[in-house]
Design a protein around this motif. Structure first.
Motif, mmCIF file in Angstrom:
data_model
loop_
_atom_site.group_PDB
_atom_site.id
_atom_site.type_symbol
_atom_site.label_atom_id
_atom_site.label_comp_id
_atom_site.label_asym_id
_atom_site.label_seq_id
_atom_site.Cartn_x
_atom_site.Cartn_y
_atom_site.Cartn_z
ATOM 1 N N PRO A 77 19.661 37.398 -8.472
ATOM 2 C CA PRO A 77 20.343 38.643 -8.839
ATOM 3 C C PRO A 77 19.616 39.849 -8.269
ATOM 4 O O PRO A 77 18.409 39.808 -8.031
ATOM 5 N N SER A 78 20.357 40.933 -8.058
ATOM 6 C CA SER A 78 19.756 42.140 -7.502
ATOM 7 C C SER A 78 18.915 42.881 -8.535
ATOM 8 O O SER A 78 18.115 43.739 -8.189
ATOM 9 N N SER A 79 19.118 42.565 -9.816
ATOM 10 C CA SER A 79 18.310 43.132 -10.894
ATOM 11 C C SER A 79 18.192 42.067 -11.974
ATOM 12 O O SER A 79 18.981 41.109 -11.987
ATOM 13 N N PRO A 80 17.232 42.175 -12.883
ATOM 14 C CA PRO A 80 17.023 41.121 -13.887
ATOM 15 C C PRO A 80 18.287 40.817 -14.682
ATOM 16 O O PRO A 80 19.006 41.718 -15.102
ATOM 17 N N GLU A 81 18.546 39.530 -14.899
ATOM 18 C CA GLU A 81 19.748 39.085 -15.597
ATOM 19 C C GLU A 81 19.412 37.922 -16.530
ATOM 20 O O GLU A 81 18.368 37.294 -16.413
ATOM 21 N N ILE A 82 20.357 37.646 -17.439
ATOM 22 C CA ILE A 82 20.263 36.472 -18.295
ATOM 23 C C ILE A 82 21.303 35.460 -17.835
ATOM 24 O O ILE A 82 22.478 35.789 -17.682
ATOM 25 N N TYR A 83 20.864 34.231 -17.589
ATOM 26 C CA TYR A 83 21.750 33.110 -17.279
ATOM 27 C C TYR A 83 21.651 32.108 -18.433
ATOM 28 O O TYR A 83 20.833 32.266 -19.342
ATOM 29 N N ARG A 84 22.492 31.079 -18.377
ATOM 30 C CA ARG A 84 22.336 30.007 -19.349
ATOM 31 C C ARG A 84 22.637 28.670 -18.691
ATOM 32 O O ARG A 84 23.460 28.573 -17.780
ATOM 33 N N ILE A 85 21.922 27.653 -19.136
ATOM 34 C CA ILE A 85 22.080 26.275 -18.657
ATOM 35 C C ILE A 85 22.736 25.475 -19.777
ATOM 36 O O ILE A 85 22.298 25.516 -20.930
#
Length: 363
Positions: A77-85
């Motif tokens: 991502p171009s800036s901090p993000e939250i993903y999920r698995i």
């Protein structure tokens, strides 16, 4: 406790990853999520990221090998993000800053609670926080909840310096209710502290403005709960202008409606949802009895049906063809639809409302 009973956060801070191609044509920068799930043989593993309206979208997937090992690489991502698995119907949430490798290990059975994260300080903190939330339980009493929030602030928010995880924590919900609900006067000071941190370290982040608005509203309610009736002096924030076509195709800006001396409601919604007629009825009643202006942004997929419905409304209606991918949803950090912002006569945002029944009190 059963992790399936915990309502997962509707994150509305996702930013679309920008492909950065070097002149030499090198590979895009990537982050990696890898690990092992005990008891997972040829199990599907899904990587998701929230869109602008808070709905989680699959961005990649893979399958474990016969030993439960898996690996997914995705554009950073171009800036901090939250993903999920996801594995089965359970999820583990992962903070991603740039190009790090995050390791997720756990058990297929009870994956949402039986897992470990490593690879970054934020990942380690996310694991600790999520497990503390599960240990809290679904229905804590007021004293336990306040003690929990105080501890979370000390451990994760006080020195977060605008980290994306601090925003995630503020939007975390348990059993359908936010841990840091601005409707709860005791939670207001924590929201205000994070808002100040974002203003200092992430002044250009669209989330900063919305945090400030939420903090101001929370502090107002806190004063009211103490019996303070005077106006709370707080810095107000101006709206971000929007220009979209109305039902006649004319480009119409929010600035043509707002800041003209009367209160304006900025509404984000879907015109063709089943509950839209009832929502619009309440909105019509409030607008007519209180002399409000309305700038109504619709994100429907069917523009023809939207236009037919818009012609029947006595206020400014505009159509956003980007729908769920709208940049305006990102700018205003819209998590759910409908969402209403109250803009005062001078053009300052004074409240954010996601439940139409709370709109009269917000006015």
């Amino acid at each position: 406790m059963n992790p399936r009973n915990i309502t997962r956060p509707l994150l509305s801070w996702g930013v679309v990853a920008i492909l950065t191609l070097a002149a030499t044509g090198c590979r895009d920068k990537e982050f990696k999520v890898a690990g092992t799930l005990a008891g997972a043989e040829k199990e599907k593993i899904i990587l998701e990221k929230a869109d602008y309206s808070g709905r989680w979208q699959t961005v990649d997937s893979t399958r474990t090998d016969s030993n439960g090992n898996f690996s997914i690489s995705h554009i950073a991502p171009s800036s901090p993000e939250i993903y999920r698995i996801g594995a089965g119907d359970e999820w583990v949430y992962i903070p991603v800053d740039s190009t790090e490798t995050i390791t997720v290990n756990g058990d297929l059975k009870g994956f949402g609670t039986h897992f470990s994260l490593s690879g970054s300080d934020q990942a380690l903190q996310m694991e600790k926080f999520e497990k503390e939330v599960h240990a809290l339980g679904l229905h804590p009493d007021a004293k336990s909840l306040e003690e929990f929030r105080r501890g979370v602030y000390t451990r994760y928010l006080q020195n977060a310096r605008g980290a994306v995880m601090s925003y995630y924590i503020l939007t975390k919900t348990v059993d359908g209710r936010p841990l840091f609900d601005t409707a709860d006067p005791d939670a207001a000071r924590y929201v205000a502290a994070v808002a100040s941190s974002f203003k200092q370290f992430r002044p250009d982040d669209p989330r900063t403005r919305l945090l400030e608005a939420a903090a101001r509203e929370g502090l107002r309610r806190r004063q009211e709960s103490k019996g303070v009736t005077r106006t709370v002096q707080a810095e107000q924030i101006g709206y971000l202008d929007i220009t979209l076509p109305d039902e006649n195709g004319r480009e119409t800006s929010l600035s043509e409606v707002a800041g003209k001396g009367t209160k304006t409601l900025l509404v984000f919604t879907l015109m063709n949802q089943a509950d839209s007629p009832e929502f619009n009825r309440h909105l019509r009643q409030l607008a007519s009895t209180r002399g409000l202006s309305v700038y109504h942004v619709s994100l429907d997929a069917d523009q023809y049906e939207w236009r037919e419905g818009a012609r029947n409304l006595p206020w400014t209606t505009v159509y956003d063809p980007e729908g769920a991918q709208s940049s305006h949803l990102l700018q205003y950090n819209v998590r759910t639809l409908p969402t209403v912002f109250v803009i005062d006569g001078s053009g300052q945002i004074t409240a954010r409302v996601e439940d139409i029944s709370e709109l009269p009190s917000a006015l």
